[in-house]
Design an enzyme around this catalytic site. Sequence first.
Site, PDB file in Angstrom:
ATOM      1  N   LYS A 258     -91.641 -11.560  86.144  1.00 38.53           N
ATOM      2  CA  LYS A 258     -91.641 -10.964  85.022  1.00 38.53           C
ATOM      3  C   LYS A 258     -90.616 -11.111  83.825  1.00 38.53           C
ATOM      4  O   LYS A 258     -88.997 -11.753  84.447  1.00 38.53           O
ATOM      5  CB  LYS A 258     -90.710  -9.121  84.934  1.00 38.53           C
ATOM      6  CG  LYS A 258     -90.380  -8.668  84.147  1.00 38.53           C
ATOM      7  CD  LYS A 258     -90.225  -7.140  84.903  1.00 38.53           C
ATOM      8  CE  LYS A 258     -89.799  -6.031  83.526  1.00 38.53           C
ATOM      9  NZ  LYS A 258     -88.666  -4.346  83.820  1.00 38.53           N
ATOM     10  N   ASP A 263     -84.400  -5.593  78.076  1.00 39.10           N
ATOM     11  CA  ASP A 263     -85.490  -4.436  77.815  1.00 39.10           C
ATOM     12  C   ASP A 263     -84.153  -3.009  77.533  1.00 39.10           C
ATOM     13  O   ASP A 263     -83.526  -2.418  78.014  1.00 39.10           O
ATOM     14  CB  ASP A 263     -85.539  -4.234  79.265  1.00 39.10           C
ATOM     15  CG  ASP A 263     -86.596  -3.468  79.849  1.00 39.10           C
ATOM     16  OD1 ASP A 263     -86.497  -2.126  78.358  1.00 39.10           O
ATOM     17  OD2 ASP A 263     -85.994  -2.114  81.153  1.00 39.10           O
ATOM     18  N   LYS A 270     -83.660   3.688  76.726  1.00 36.04           N
ATOM     19  CA  LYS A 270     -83.045   3.459  77.825  1.00 36.04           C
ATOM     20  C   LYS A 270     -81.745   3.900  77.445  1.00 36.04           C
ATOM     21  O   LYS A 270     -80.698   4.259  76.404  1.00 36.04           O
ATOM     22  CB  LYS A 270     -82.075   2.115  78.488  1.00 36.04           C
ATOM     23  CG  LYS A 270     -83.519   1.840  80.051  1.00 36.04           C
ATOM     24  CD  LYS A 270     -82.715   0.467  80.496  1.00 36.04           C
ATOM     25  CE  LYS A 270     -83.918  -0.103  80.459  1.00 36.04           C
ATOM     26  NZ  LYS A 270     -84.968   0.090  81.872  1.00 36.04           N
ATOM     27  N   ASP A 281     -83.514  -8.527  83.353  1.00 37.18           N
ATOM     28  CA  ASP A 281     -84.562  -8.355  83.146  1.00 37.18           C
ATOM     29  C   ASP A 281     -86.195  -9.485  83.119  1.00 37.18           C
ATOM     30  O   ASP A 281     -86.869  -9.097  83.085  1.00 37.18           O
ATOM     31  CB  ASP A 281     -85.200  -7.267  81.954  1.00 37.18           C
ATOM     32  CG  ASP A 281     -86.152  -5.803  83.099  1.00 37.18           C
ATOM     33  OD1 ASP A 281     -86.299  -6.070  84.067  1.00 37.18           O
ATOM     34  OD2 ASP A 281     -87.065  -5.353  82.449  1.00 37.18           O
ATOM     35  N   ASP A 340     -90.708   2.737  78.764  1.00 38.12           N
ATOM     36  CA  ASP A 340     -89.599   1.483  79.377  1.00 38.12           C
ATOM     37  C   ASP A 340     -90.280   1.016  80.474  1.00 38.12           C
ATOM     38  O   ASP A 340     -89.831   0.581  81.341  1.00 38.12           O
ATOM     39  CB  ASP A 340     -88.896   2.996  79.862  1.00 38.12           C
ATOM     40  CG  ASP A 340     -87.648   1.586  80.533  1.00 38.12           C
ATOM     41  OD1 ASP A 340     -87.027   0.788  80.123  1.00 38.12           O
ATOM     42  OD2 ASP A 340     -86.366   2.634  80.565  1.00 38.12           O
ATOM     43  N   GLU A 342     -92.335  -1.377  80.740  1.00 41.94           N
ATOM     44  CA  GLU A 342     -93.244  -1.988  80.455  1.00 41.94           C
ATOM     45  C   GLU A 342     -93.206  -3.044  80.982  1.00 41.94           C
ATOM     46  O   GLU A 342     -94.180  -4.284  80.619  1.00 41.94           O
ATOM     47  CB  GLU A 342     -91.753  -2.414  78.921  1.00 41.94           C
ATOM     48  CG  GLU A 342     -90.975  -3.883  79.391  1.00 41.94           C
ATOM     49  CD  GLU A 342     -90.413  -2.795  80.559  1.00 41.94           C
ATOM     50  OE1 GLU A 342     -90.412  -2.358  80.688  1.00 41.94           O
ATOM     51  OE2 GLU A 342     -89.768  -4.108  81.110  1.00 41.94           O
ATOM     52  N   ARG A 344     -94.680  -4.041  84.168  1.00 42.52           N
ATOM     53  CA  ARG A 344     -95.904  -3.931  84.743  1.00 42.52           C
ATOM     54  C   ARG A 344     -97.088  -4.229  83.290  1.00 42.52           C
ATOM     55  O   ARG A 344     -97.580  -4.908  83.529  1.00 42.52           O
ATOM     56  CB  ARG A 344     -96.493  -3.263  85.223  1.00 42.52           C
ATOM     57  CG  ARG A 344     -96.321  -1.288  84.439  1.00 42.52           C
ATOM     58  CD  ARG A 344     -96.460  -0.371  85.113  1.00 42.52           C
ATOM     59  NE  ARG A 344     -95.007   0.071  85.337  1.00 42.52           N
ATOM     60  CZ  ARG A 344     -94.429   1.314  85.933  1.00 42.52           C
ATOM     61  NH1 ARG A 344     -95.876   2.083  86.960  1.00 42.52           N
ATOM     62  NH2 ARG A 344     -94.194   1.283  86.938  1.00 42.52           N
TER      63      ARG A 344
HETATM   64  N1  BES Z   1     -86.161  -2.847  83.832  1.00 42.19           N
HETATM   65  C1  BES Z   1     -86.482  -2.068  84.157  1.00 42.19           C
HETATM   66  C2  BES Z   1     -86.221  -1.347  85.290  1.00 42.19           C
HETATM   67  C3  BES Z   1     -85.158  -1.848  86.493  1.00 42.19           C
HETATM   68  C4  BES Z   1     -84.221  -1.313  87.142  1.00 42.19           C
HETATM   69  C5  BES Z   1     -84.179  -3.639  86.562  1.00 42.19           C
HETATM   70  C6  BES Z   1     -82.971  -1.134  87.091  1.00 42.19           C
HETATM   71  C7  BES Z   1     -82.986  -3.543  87.328  1.00 42.19           C
HETATM   72  C8  BES Z   1     -82.167  -2.669  87.263  1.00 42.19           C
HETATM   73  C9  BES Z   1     -88.186  -1.443  84.265  1.00 42.19           C
HETATM   74  O1  BES Z   1     -88.808  -1.629  82.914  1.00 42.19           O
HETATM   75  C10 BES Z   1     -87.192   0.108  83.787  1.00 42.19           C
HETATM   76  O2  BES Z   1     -87.268   0.733  82.754  1.00 42.19           O
HETATM   77  N2  BES Z   1     -88.344   0.441  84.715  1.00 42.19           N
HETATM   78  C11 BES Z   1     -88.549   2.569  84.407  1.00 42.19           C
HETATM   79  C12 BES Z   1     -89.744   2.501  85.005  1.00 42.19           C
HETATM   80  C13 BES Z   1     -90.368   4.329  84.682  1.00 42.19           C
HETATM   81  C14 BES Z   1     -90.237   4.346  83.752  1.00 42.19           C
HETATM   82  C15 BES Z   1     -91.900   4.585  85.711  1.00 42.19           C
HETATM   83  C16 BES Z   1     -88.316   2.518  85.580  1.00 42.19           C
HETATM   84  O3  BES Z   1     -87.853   2.088  86.602  1.00 42.19           O
HETATM   85  O4  BES Z   1     -87.127   3.718  85.265  1.00 42.19           O
HETATM   86 ZN    ZN Z   2     -87.616  -3.953  81.889  1.00 42.78          ZN
HETATM   87 ZN    ZN Z   3     -88.897  -0.707  80.471  1.00 41.27          ZN
END
Ligand code: BES
Ligand code: ZN
Ligand code: ZN
Length: 491
Positions: A258, A263, A270, A281, A340, A342, A344
């Site tokens: 990834k 992000d 966020k 990220d 968010d 994103e 995947r």
């Molecule tokens: N990059 C984040 C995940 C992340 C969170 C990485 C904390 C490192 C530390 C990812 O893109 C994300 O925001 N995921 C969301 C998914 C949700 C919207 C289904 C999440 O984990 O809240």
């Molecule tokens: Zn992310």
């Molecule tokens: Zn994200």
Amino acid sequence: MNVTYRSFSCSQTDVQVIYLVENNLSMSKEDINKNIEYAKNKNLFTGKIGQTYTFTREVNETIQNVVLVGLGKEEDLNLDTIRKATAKGIRKAKELKATTVFIKLPKVDTLEVEEIIKNTAVAAHLAGYTFNKYKTDAKKENALTVSIGRCGIKEATPEIAAAVEEANEIAKGIILARDLVNEPANVMYPETLAEEVVKAGKENGFEVEVHGTEKIKELKMEAFYSVAKGSSKEPKLIVMRYFGNPEQKGEILGLVGKGLTFDTGGYSLKPSPSMIDMKSDMGGAASVIGAMTAIANRKLKINVVAVVAACENAISGDAYKPGDIIGSMAGKTIEIRNTDAEGRLTLVDAVNYIIEKENASEVIDLATLTGAALVALGETTTAVVTNNDRFYGELKDASAYTGEKFWQLPSFEEYAELVKSDVADLNNSPGRNAGTITAGLFIGEFVQGKPWLHLDIAGTAWSEKKTDLTIKGGTGAPVYTLYELVKRKSK
Ligand code: BES
Ligand code: ZN
Ligand code: ZN
């Protein structure tokens, strides 16, 4: 940092670090022995794991600091203890403002000498790592030169020399991953990341191809492009190829990382505390690049292709929105429920590309994918979703050697149901419950039954605080395990 093997008698360094097992607290040098004896009688140092004791001695009319480090009982000795001891020793040496350090290893029967030396060297690199390039004063800090020696072995045997060389190259890969993560997003964005990969390819012997928007559109990578299009930074599809085993053309390990160089969350923005570290990220990409570096450098007899779909998840009039329904390179349609989620989206196009265009026969994807992985397993353990127990076993075996931790999550059918959509084939955000699993299984929809490991490194790629072997920041996990896994496969 530079690490070499030297004769045990070479001790004219600022600091001498002496590892001692509880069972045998004595050295050949009398003045050192006296100090050990003193510390033992005062109960200041008994050789227990992680214990240290520092004193000074005089060698050739200069003062040298000696740091004793406990290894615990010889029969319990393992590589984790060796790595931990090295962290203690190097940290102490740095506190003592050393520029040269000599690490003295004891003669033990429970572990092979090459393994001890190799893991001491890797750990020395990791414990000595800093990221101070943007601190005006800290730049003047001296680099550390480390040499390692073992009682009874004067000259490095060819096996020992090879172990030190391998350690230096593994550490180089891990440190590259750390550096890429630690660079801020204004410096490390898709284009500059791609430039770093081109450079790493040239230096270490793998081929690199970089594509921009035009090719990404031509390949119909709509999922990847939807994430990227809100940013003014052009996305880059970065492809790395290393064919170390041309006789086995059909066997190609595919690594997908990834590569969100930042992000923001997009329109599903966020909150600030969650956004602050999102330069990390692209931790999956960094680990894949670090691993390729070590794999190619060591000329492992295996074919590995790596793909990074690098972009930024930002906001603008062009950004994708919640409710959008988009396509993907594989042809499946996706309902965007949360911008968010994103990672995947970028990953499924990269996974499809590596199978369709690069003929990967097995796939490992690495991603800082879900906050839920951090909630479930913390910062120490990488979450795994897989469709293949044999492949997972290979990962576990490699990790037992490197000390990095992995844990498999279940992938029961009921979970896979959750990634379906009412209005499209799939939805990108089924909600909080089982978040790490559903994110993994979303990617699983695109692997076409190939043996596949999904590593969610949201917890492990970044450390909130300084630990034995890391600073606050990028950890370089799990480059060591990826390298070890690939090395074992190549035999
Ligand atoms: N990059 C984040 C995940 C992340 C969170 C990485 C904390 C490192 C530390 C990812 O893109 C994300 O925001 N995921 C969301 C998914 C949700 C919207 C289904 C999440 O984990 O809240
Ligand atoms: Zn992310
Ligand atoms: Zn994200």
